[in-house]
Scaffold this active site. Structure first.
Site, PDB file in Angstrom:
ATOM      1  N   LYS A  43      -5.298   5.961   6.579  1.00 38.45           N
ATOM      2  CA  LYS A  43      -5.964   4.699   6.102  1.00 38.45           C
ATOM      3  C   LYS A  43      -4.987   3.703   5.394  1.00 38.45           C
ATOM      4  CE  LYS A  43      -6.359   7.296   1.904  1.00 38.45           C
ATOM      5  NZ  LYS A  43      -6.976   8.536   1.303  1.00 38.45           N
ATOM      6  N   TYR A 271      11.795 -16.004 -16.359  1.00 35.28           N
ATOM      7  CA  TYR A 271      10.633 -16.422 -16.964  1.00 35.28           C
ATOM      8  C   TYR A 271      10.279 -16.001 -18.599  1.00 35.28           C
ATOM      9  CZ  TYR A 271       9.339 -18.998 -12.851  1.00 35.28           C
ATOM     10  OH  TYR A 271       9.135 -19.788 -11.757  1.00 35.28           O
ATOM     11  N   MET A 319       8.339 -14.492  -8.285  1.00 34.97           N
ATOM     12  CA  MET A 319       7.518 -14.364  -6.968  1.00 34.97           C
ATOM     13  C   MET A 319       8.477 -14.356  -5.800  1.00 34.97           C
ATOM     14  SD  MET A 319       4.938 -17.294  -5.060  1.00 34.97           S
ATOM     15  CE  MET A 319       3.604 -16.973  -6.585  1.00 34.97           C
TER      16      MET A 319
HETATM   17  C1  LIG Z   1      -6.468   9.592   1.148  1.00 32.15           C
HETATM   18  C2  LIG Z   1      -7.233  10.876   1.273  1.00 32.15           C
HETATM   19  C3  LIG Z   1      -6.490  12.040   1.954  1.00 32.15           C
HETATM   20  C4  LIG Z   1      -5.137  12.123   1.873  1.00 32.15           C
HETATM   21  O1  LIG Z   1      -4.677  12.395   0.545  1.00 32.15           O
HETATM   22  P1  LIG Z   1      -2.946  12.427   0.480  1.00 32.15           P
HETATM   23  O2  LIG Z   1      -2.900  12.854  -0.917  1.00 32.15           O
HETATM   24  O3  LIG Z   1      -2.579  11.141   0.961  1.00 32.15           O
HETATM   25  O4  LIG Z   1      -2.389  13.783   1.280  1.00 32.15           O
HETATM   26  C5  LIG Z   1      -7.232  13.062   2.228  1.00 32.15           C
HETATM   27  N1  LIG Z   1      -8.600  13.255   1.793  1.00 32.15           N
HETATM   28  C6  LIG Z   1      -9.318  12.065   1.537  1.00 32.15           C
HETATM   29  C7  LIG Z   1     -10.613  12.146   1.440  1.00 32.15           C
HETATM   30  C8  LIG Z   1      -8.522  10.856   1.162  1.00 32.15           C
HETATM   31  O5  LIG Z   1      -9.299   9.861   0.811  1.00 32.15           O
END
Ligand SMILES: *Cc1c(COP(=O)(O)O)cnc(C)c1O
Length: 383
Positions: A43, A271, A319
């Protein structure tokens, strides 16, 4: 950004070693019982590493399934090819339903309404929709609340156009509370026993994210793991038992020195004057800032590697530029390579160390490198 002349020198870039990703997957698999299937979690653009590049390499390296956050990510992943089941972890919006069928995706279901929607979709398209039943064992996010799981399971089984391909849960505190994780795991296993006719050989039954692997039980109906962070070479916490798996980081983050200059003691830097030089100093202006993904919380805290030495950040990160102290690093010159995350000679700054300066977690750092930063793929062959 990719519209510019590709011969232009890089001012700030991330380097990604897909060879290390492949080795990590192999080491993780080798450390786990061989009966376990491997769900690669990719993801958020594969945790910032680039979805198509990372996923293609994980396919090559032997991932069995993929998990992504949403339908948009899932369709991008499906473009790489058929064959690998793709589990959508987040709730699917009603307007997204039809893409489950069009792209052969698997939805995580938490509610009877979702089952009805997907059943209707399957009926319309003439093919059952693949789902994994998600059980909430104490995360309080997605999933059917565990005591209500048998009822939802029965509804799925009774739905002609919904096909149950898996059952899973998610741990909330696997990186910080093994006792609570064991409790969640126990509730998951007990709930599974209350699902009559559960075909453990055909279904994919999974619970563990990276940190969950620390409390994995060798003998259990769980037959798959869901790994994100660890495959990218980052341990869930510094004292993790998973250090024995020997994963390598694949992400590094780089910029250049744009200017070197002397400033007298007493000068306020950057800054809002949050730092004042306590000695006559040489500073280097590094060509990256929060617009590239160096959090402003790194101000006055982070370090940058130049010529193999750690140089402290002075004042506020801005930035596009960050000021570092190179008074004790006399050779530093315009054009030098500045490493924000990664190795130079004997020194290394890990994503975890960088995230501690920013008072956040490695996950957020990887997701925060901005689109201004090109990802450069440079594989290593390993040993
Ligand atoms: C992101 C996620 C994972 C992976 O988790 P890690 O800690 O990166 O291994 C597994 N299951 C779900 C439902 C997630 O959202």
């Amino acid at each position: 950004m990719n519209s510019s002349d590709s011969r232009l020198p890089l001012r700030c870039w991330a380097e990604i070693d897909l060879g290390a990703l492949e080795r990590n997957l192999k080491h993780i698999r080798a450390a786990l019982p061989s009966r376990l299937k491997y769900v690669a979690v990719v993801k958020a653009d594969a945790y910032g590493h680039g979805l198509p590049q990372a996923a293609a390499r994980l396919m090559h390296a032997g991932a069995d399934l993929f998990a992504v956050a949403n339908v948009t990510e899932a369709t991008a992943l499906r473009e790489l090819g058929p064959g690998w089941p793709i589990l959508v972890l987040s709730a699917v919006l009603p307007e997204e339903d039809r893409y489950l069928a069009d792209y052969d995706l698997t939805a995580a279901v938490s509610s009877p309404e979702e089952v009805d929607r997907f059943n209707e979709l399957g009926r319309r398209t003439g093919r059952p929709i693949s789902v994994h039943l998600k059980i909430d064992t104490g995360m309080g996010r997605l999933g059917v609340w565990a005591p209500q799981a048998p009822e939802l399971y029965a509804k799925i089984r009774a739905s002609e156009f919904v096909r149950l391909d898996g059952v899973f849960t998610h741990f909330s505190s696997a990186d910080s509370d093994s006792k609570y994780t064991r409790q969640q795991r126990r509730l998951f296993l007990e709930t599974l026993k209350k699902l009559p006719g559960l075909d453990r050989r055909r279904l994919i039954i999974h619970a563990d994210n990276s940190a969950g692997l620390e409390t994995l039980q060798r003998r259990s109906p769980v037959n798959a793991v869901r790994v994100g962070l660890l495959q990218f070479g980052i341990l869930p916490h510094p004292s993790s038992m998973l250090a024995a798996v020997h994963v390598e980081p694949l992400f590094s983050f780089h910029a250049r020195v744009g200017l070197v200059k002397q400033l007298p003691r007493g000068t306020a830097v950057s800054y809002n004057r949050t730092y004042t030089l306590t000695r006559n100093s040489t500073v280097a202006i590094v060509t990256a800032g929060y617009g590239d993904g160096i959090p402003i919380s790194c101000s006055n805290r982070a370090q940058v590697l130049i010529r193999g030495k750690r140089c402290p950040v002075l004042g506020r990160v801005t930035m596009d530029q960050t000021i570092v102290d190179v008074t004790d690093n006399p050779g530093v010159a315009v054009g030098d390579h500045a490493t924000l995350v990664g190795r130079q000679d004997a020194e290394e700054i890990t994503v975890t160390e960088f995230s501690s300066w920013a008072e956040t977690i490695p996950y957020e750092i990887l997701c925060s490198v901005t689109k201004r930063v090109p990802r450069v793929y440079r594989t290593t062959l390993g040993t």
